[in-house]
Design a protein around this motif. Structure first.
Motif, PDB file in Angstrom:
ATOM      1  N   SER A 107      20.607   9.657   8.151  1.00 35.69           N
ATOM      2  CA  SER A 107      19.470   8.461   7.717  1.00 35.69           C
ATOM      3  C   SER A 107      18.261   8.527   8.480  1.00 35.69           C
ATOM      4  O   SER A 107      17.254   8.356   7.992  1.00 35.69           O
ATOM      5  CB  SER A 107      20.065   7.138   7.715  1.00 35.69           C
ATOM      6  OG  SER A 107      20.489   6.667   9.129  1.00 35.69           O
ATOM      7  N   THR A 147      16.257  11.473   7.269  1.00 29.05           N
ATOM      8  CA  THR A 147      15.743  11.167   5.965  1.00 29.05           C
ATOM      9  C   THR A 147      14.299  10.511   6.173  1.00 29.05           C
ATOM     10  O   THR A 147      13.439  10.372   5.606  1.00 29.05           O
ATOM     11  CB  THR A 147      16.578  10.355   5.074  1.00 29.05           C
ATOM     12  OG1 THR A 147      18.028  11.236   4.985  1.00 29.05           O
ATOM     13  CG2 THR A 147      15.876   9.960   4.011  1.00 29.05           C
ATOM     14  N   ARG A 148      14.506   9.434   7.193  1.00 29.44           N
ATOM     15  CA  ARG A 148      13.433   8.692   7.573  1.00 29.44           C
ATOM     16  C   ARG A 148      12.134   9.616   7.964  1.00 29.44           C
ATOM     17  O   ARG A 148      11.000   9.403   7.688  1.00 29.44           O
ATOM     18  CB  ARG A 148      13.517   7.709   8.436  1.00 29.44           C
ATOM     19  CG  ARG A 148      12.321   6.722   9.039  1.00 29.44           C
ATOM     20  CD  ARG A 148      11.499   5.867   7.830  1.00 29.44           C
ATOM     21  NE  ARG A 148      12.492   4.935   7.347  1.00 29.44           N
ATOM     22  CZ  ARG A 148      12.676   3.666   7.996  1.00 29.44           C
ATOM     23  NH1 ARG A 148      11.986   3.227   8.949  1.00 29.44           N
ATOM     24  NH2 ARG A 148      13.555   2.628   7.371  1.00 29.44           N
ATOM     25  N   ALA A 168      11.730  12.914   7.470  1.00 35.34           N
ATOM     26  CA  ALA A 168      11.472  13.685   6.331  1.00 35.34           C
ATOM     27  C   ALA A 168      10.666  12.858   5.574  1.00 35.34           C
ATOM     28  O   ALA A 168       9.366  13.733   5.152  1.00 35.34           O
ATOM     29  CB  ALA A 168      12.602  14.195   5.627  1.00 35.34           C
ATOM     30  N   LYS A 169      10.802  11.808   5.126  1.00 34.00           N
ATOM     31  CA  LYS A 169       9.733  11.032   4.380  1.00 34.00           C
ATOM     32  C   LYS A 169       8.334  10.867   5.019  1.00 34.00           C
ATOM     33  O   LYS A 169       7.161  10.985   4.162  1.00 34.00           O
ATOM     34  CB  LYS A 169      10.145   9.709   3.947  1.00 34.00           C
ATOM     35  CG  LYS A 169       9.314   8.989   2.862  1.00 34.00           C
ATOM     36  CD  LYS A 169      10.072   7.434   2.553  1.00 34.00           C
ATOM     37  CE  LYS A 169       9.432   6.748   1.584  1.00 34.00           C
ATOM     38  NZ  LYS A 169       9.974   5.292   1.546  1.00 34.00           N
ATOM     39  N   LEU A 170       8.342  10.363   6.395  1.00 30.36           N
ATOM     40  CA  LEU A 170       6.912  10.316   6.772  1.00 30.36           C
ATOM     41  C   LEU A 170       6.357  11.390   6.842  1.00 30.36           C
ATOM     42  O   LEU A 170       4.982  11.461   6.674  1.00 30.36           O
ATOM     43  CB  LEU A 170       7.380   9.635   8.257  1.00 30.36           C
ATOM     44  CG  LEU A 170       7.966   8.213   8.408  1.00 30.36           C
ATOM     45  CD1 LEU A 170       8.409   7.792   9.712  1.00 30.36           C
ATOM     46  CD2 LEU A 170       7.149   7.078   7.823  1.00 30.36           C
ATOM     47  N   GLU A 206       6.542  14.057   4.883  1.00 36.12           N
ATOM     48  CA  GLU A 206       6.068  14.432   3.701  1.00 36.12           C
ATOM     49  C   GLU A 206       4.683  13.545   3.269  1.00 36.12           C
ATOM     50  O   GLU A 206       3.793  13.927   2.551  1.00 36.12           O
ATOM     51  CB  GLU A 206       7.182  14.154   2.554  1.00 36.12           C
ATOM     52  CG  GLU A 206       8.287  15.107   2.545  1.00 36.12           C
ATOM     53  CD  GLU A 206       8.090  16.456   1.878  1.00 36.12           C
ATOM     54  OE1 GLU A 206       6.773  16.772   1.237  1.00 36.12           O
ATOM     55  OE2 GLU A 206       8.765  17.278   2.036  1.00 36.12           O
ATOM     56  N   ASN A 207       4.991  12.355   3.624  1.00 35.91           N
ATOM     57  CA  ASN A 207       3.735  11.357   3.222  1.00 35.91           C
ATOM     58  C   ASN A 207       2.281  11.829   4.303  1.00 35.91           C
ATOM     59  O   ASN A 207       1.253  11.632   3.654  1.00 35.91           O
ATOM     60  CB  ASN A 207       3.741   9.707   3.707  1.00 35.91           C
ATOM     61  CG  ASN A 207       5.098   9.239   3.035  1.00 35.91           C
ATOM     62  OD1 ASN A 207       5.216   9.584   1.925  1.00 35.91           O
ATOM     63  ND2 ASN A 207       5.499   8.072   3.613  1.00 35.91           N
ATOM     64  N   HIS A 246      15.234  18.744   4.449  1.00 38.15           N
ATOM     65  CA  HIS A 246      16.279  18.247   5.203  1.00 38.15           C
ATOM     66  C   HIS A 246      17.696  18.354   4.660  1.00 38.15           C
ATOM     67  O   HIS A 246      18.018  18.326   3.600  1.00 38.15           O
ATOM     68  CB  HIS A 246      15.798  16.593   5.076  1.00 38.15           C
ATOM     69  CG  HIS A 246      16.853  15.820   5.744  1.00 38.15           C
ATOM     70  ND1 HIS A 246      17.293  14.651   5.564  1.00 38.15           N
ATOM     71  CD2 HIS A 246      17.641  15.960   6.922  1.00 38.15           C
ATOM     72  CE1 HIS A 246      18.034  14.111   6.488  1.00 38.15           C
ATOM     73  NE2 HIS A 246      18.095  15.021   7.317  1.00 38.15           N
TER      74      HIS A 246
END
Length: 328
Positions: free
Chosen positions: A156, A159-160, A162-164, A166-167, A174
């Protein structure tokens, strides 16, 4: 001129004179006396035919939609360090290393994390590590601070991050494999196979992050939390862990990885003072021999909360994005 035409002309002249007399001081709509109206009146006087008003086609067509230009993504800034920036980085080493942060921070970082191809790999050798309070259906007292529930373990946290990233315009892979599920002792051998697979498939990868959490007990046997105050609130502190060749294991990338870690920690300390613990240099390897740009990051400890760990990903992602175009 025919009799009818004479009558129409005379009648029109009389009506026009009366109208002008009555309405001379009254403002009239301009469309009563526009060119089209006058033309219809003249044609009537000449022929006796009454023409209907025509509407120009340009008045009935729909207007074209407004095109809004999309703003181009902001170009990542290039960082440049000075030797004094190395003083922001404190080292804890298990052996006597002659390299200093002042020297390492001046080493050029020749990479580019932007572009369409994946440039960052996130994985978890100890994916089942978790935080206090423990959450997950399979949590048991016999195996504390570990869960296979990827909404609460290290997956988790990855995942956080990776999202940041990508943004921020950085393409990320991941891997969510629970490498320590079958055997904790065999987890590094398992994660090594995963990293080798991704590096072979995606030669564009420049940064390889193994995300963990630390653990320590106080004198009463309670798990310790490592916490810093940041713009996000109470945040789990970060510890960058580096392998080397000091233990006799082949690791040709350790100095390059060490220089990267010093730069990353300097940026983190500039933006969020106190977020980082001492950078730990060890005589182990942690699969960092597989790639330059390989780091192990401990996100807090078992005594931290899950939310504190998630908050730490914001400054970490911002620091990585700041280094996205290299340095020096």
């Amino acid at each position: 001129m025919t009799h009818d035409r004479v009558l129409r002309t005379g009648a029109a002249a009389i009506v026009l004179a009366v109208v002008l007399k009555i309405f001379t001081s009254v403002p009239l709509p301009t469309k009563l006396f526009n060119a089209q109206a006058v033309s219809r009146w003249v044609i009537y006087l000449e022929t006796g035919r009454i023409l209907t008003e025509t509407v120009p086609t340009t008045l009935v067509t729909e207007s074209a939609p407004t095109v809004i230009e999309k703003e181009p993504p902001e170009e990542p800034r290039r960082l440049s360090f000075s030797p004094s920036d190395g003083d922001l980085v404190k080292i804890r080493s298990s052996w006597d290393c002659a390299l200093t942060p002042r020297e390492l921070i001046m080493e050029p970082l020749n990479w580019d994390l932007t572009g369409d191809e994946p440039t960052v790999l996130i994985y978890h050798t100890h994916a089942m590590e978790s935080y206090t309070p423990q959450t997950g259906e399979d949590y048991t007292e016999e195996v504390p601070f570990r869960t296979a529930d990827s909404d609460y373990n290290m997956v988790s946290v990855g995942t956080r991050l990776a999202k940041l990233l990508e943004n921020a315009g950085i393409s990320v892979l991941h891997d969510t494999t629970l490498h320590d599920a079958a055997s904790y002792n065999g987890s590094y051998a398992s994660s090594r196979e995963t990293v080798e697979k991704y590096l072979a498939q995606y030669p564009s990868i420049r940064l390889v992050l193994d995300i963990h959490r630390d653990a320590a007990e106080d004198g009463s046997g309670h798990q310790v939390a490592t916490t810093a105050e940041t713009a996000q609130g109470d945040t789990a502190r970060l510890m960058l862990v580096l392998g080397s060749e000091a233990g006799g294991l082949y690791n040709p990338n350790w100095q390059e990885n060490y220089a990267l870690a010093v730069k990353l920690q300097a940026v983190l300390e500039q933006e969020s003072p106190g977020l980082c613990r001492e950078l730990r240099l060890t005589d182990q390897r942690y699969n960092q021999d597989l790639s330059p740009g390989a780091l192990l990051i401990e996100v807090g400890a078992a005594g931290n909360s899950h939310d504190e760990a998630l908050r730490a990903m914001t400054p970490l992602a911002e620091a990585i994005a700041a280094l996205a175009k290299g340095a020096n």
